[in-house]
Design an enzyme around this catalytic site. Structure first.
Site, short mmCIF file in Angstrom:
data_model
loop_
_atom_site.label_atom_id
_atom_site.label_comp_id
_atom_site.label_asym_id
_atom_site.label_seq_id
_atom_site.Cartn_x
_atom_site.Cartn_y
_atom_site.Cartn_z
N ALA A 332 -68.80 76.78 72.14
CA ALA A 332 -67.78 76.16 72.98
C ALA A 332 -67.46 76.96 74.24
O ALA A 332 -66.69 76.50 75.08
CB ALA A 332 -66.50 75.95 72.16
N GLU A 333 -68.02 78.15 74.35
CA GLU A 333 -67.93 78.98 75.56
C GLU A 333 -69.08 79.96 75.54
O GLU A 333 -69.30 80.62 74.52
CB GLU A 333 -66.64 79.82 75.59
CG GLU A 333 -65.42 79.22 76.15
CD GLU A 333 -64.30 80.27 76.25
OE1 GLU A 333 -64.61 81.49 76.21
OE2 GLU A 333 -63.14 79.89 76.36
N SER A 334 -69.79 80.08 76.65
CA SER A 334 -70.74 81.18 76.82
C SER A 334 -71.09 81.29 78.29
O SER A 334 -71.34 80.28 78.95
CB SER A 334 -72.01 80.95 76.00
OG SER A 334 -72.72 82.17 75.84
#
Length: 400
Positions: A332-334
């Site tokens: 969900a985030e990178s």
């Protein structure tokens, strides 16, 4: 050495190299990026230093007539055909004395190879070229499918206007399929969902925390107005357990939220997002969610370099899925910061950010819906804290 340190400090980079002559610079920079197995399409008119660098790189080389865009297109078409059934390769175009880059960009664009000297105008999933080597740009097909995180705030932390949100989503919608937002303040769910519908974008909506929960869900329900087709996912909290919340409280909140949202007509995924290490330690968070949703940044592992960002994120996703009995995991985030202090081997810079984004896109090329890149724009309103390495504000992929 002191001069190199002074130049690096002035440019805001971790380090720099000063060459004694231009010939050495060119002939060493090219093989630093293009390796054996890569493909270089080069202008026959390039100088001897460039030719030497190409030779040293050991890359496969295809030549086109000097400044002849028709011949370049012919060569690129041939390369595309030759590589059609082979593993994806990195491709570089190297040219010289290209006073007008527009024709070159047009031809390269047809074959999904970006050429641009301005990093702010590059498609966001593609490496940003170092100003010293604007022609050395790895290629990555732009086919949409990936998500990107977005915070609708101005640099001073005030709410972004509806006009500003529309301008931001104009840029985002050119290259991404869905946008992740984190809260319901600033009427952001209503404003972003409305703007997203006009641009065929989906929205990964959510609550940042459990303040005023479950009444805070009402703003998401009102934004949907009975039409949930724009919603990709709804998350209940971002890194709540990582910030000290009791895992069971979060699990209960997810179940409560799902019941309320189902009653309002929403049938899509309901999840809680936390760091990958937290999900591995507390598998009940995955169990409560409709899929596992993890934030994962290789930059915060001092042993990682940007080249490994994609492999690192994919490995953590697979570990989480394995621990959850095969359940789907979405990163969900990178991302990777372009400015800040080094974290061991993890060094912020524009080029390193570019390499990391390329690696992330490549590793998730077959599961694009499972990757949310971080972040659409810089978050200059944020404040650095312990462990952020002075980079908290500088993860933006695009520029306003």
């Amino acid at each position: 050495m002191k001069t190199e340190a002074d130049v690096a400090s002035f440019l805001g980079t971790a380090s720099c190299i000063i060459y004694s002559q231009a010939f050495s610079t060119i002939s060493s920079v090219i093989p630093a990026f293009s390796k054996r197995g890569d493909i270089i399409v080069a202008d026959k008119g390039v100088n001897f230093a460039i030719r030497k660098g190409i030779q040293i790189s050991r890359s496969m080389v295809r030549w086109y007539e000097h400044n002849d865009m028709e011949d370049l297109e012919r060569v690129l078409a041939k390369v595309t055909k030759e590589q059609a059934r082979k593993p994806l390769t990195r491709r570089f175009i190297i040219t010289e004395d290209q006073s007008d880059p527009a024709p070159l960009s047009g031809v390269a664009g047809k074959h999904e190879i970006p050429i641009n000297g301005d990093p702010n105008n590059l498609p966001p999933l593609l490496p940003i070229p170092d100003p010293a080597t604007p022609d050395l740009v790895p290629s990555l097909p732009i086919e949409g499918g990936y998500g990107i995180s977005y915070a609708p705030y101005n640099d001073d932390g005030t709410c972004r206007s509806l006009d500003g949100i529309n301008k931001d989503l104009d840029k985002i919608s050119e290259h991404y399929s869905y946008v992740r937002i984190y809260g319901v303040d600033c009427d952001q769910t209503q404003n972003i969902v409305s703007a997203a519908r006009q641009r065929n974008l989906r929205v990964f909506a959510g609550l940042f925390d459990l303040q005023n929960f479950p009444n805070s869900l009402d703003q998401i329900i009102w934004a949907a107005a009975g039409d949930w087709s724009t919603f990709h996912t709804i998350s209940i909290g971002n890194e709540l357990v990582n910030k000290g919340q009791n895992p069971q409280d979060v699990v209960t909140a997810v179940h409560t939220a799902r019941a309320k949202l189902r009653a309002a007509g929403y049938q899509g995924p309901v999840v809680t997002v936390d760091t990958f290490s937290v999900l591995l330690k507390h598998p009940q968070l995955c169990e409560a969610s409709d899929y596992c949703a993890a934030n994962c940044h290789a930059f915060f592992d001092a042993n990682q370099i940007p080249d490994n960002a994609g492999k690192y994120a994919l490995e953590q996703a697979n570990r989480i899925s394995a621990a959850a009995g095969g359940k789907r995991t979405v990163i969900a985030e990178s991302g990777w910061p372009y400015r800040g202090q080094a974290n061991g081997k993890a060094v912020p810079s524009a080029w390193n950010q570019a390499i990391a984004l390329y690696a992330l896109g490549y590793s998730f090329r077959d599961r694009k819906d499972d990757m949310v890149l971080f972040s659409a724009f810089d978050d200059l309103w944020k404040q650095d804290g312990p462990g952020t390495h002075g980079a908290e504000k500088f993860w933006g992929i695009m520029r306003r």
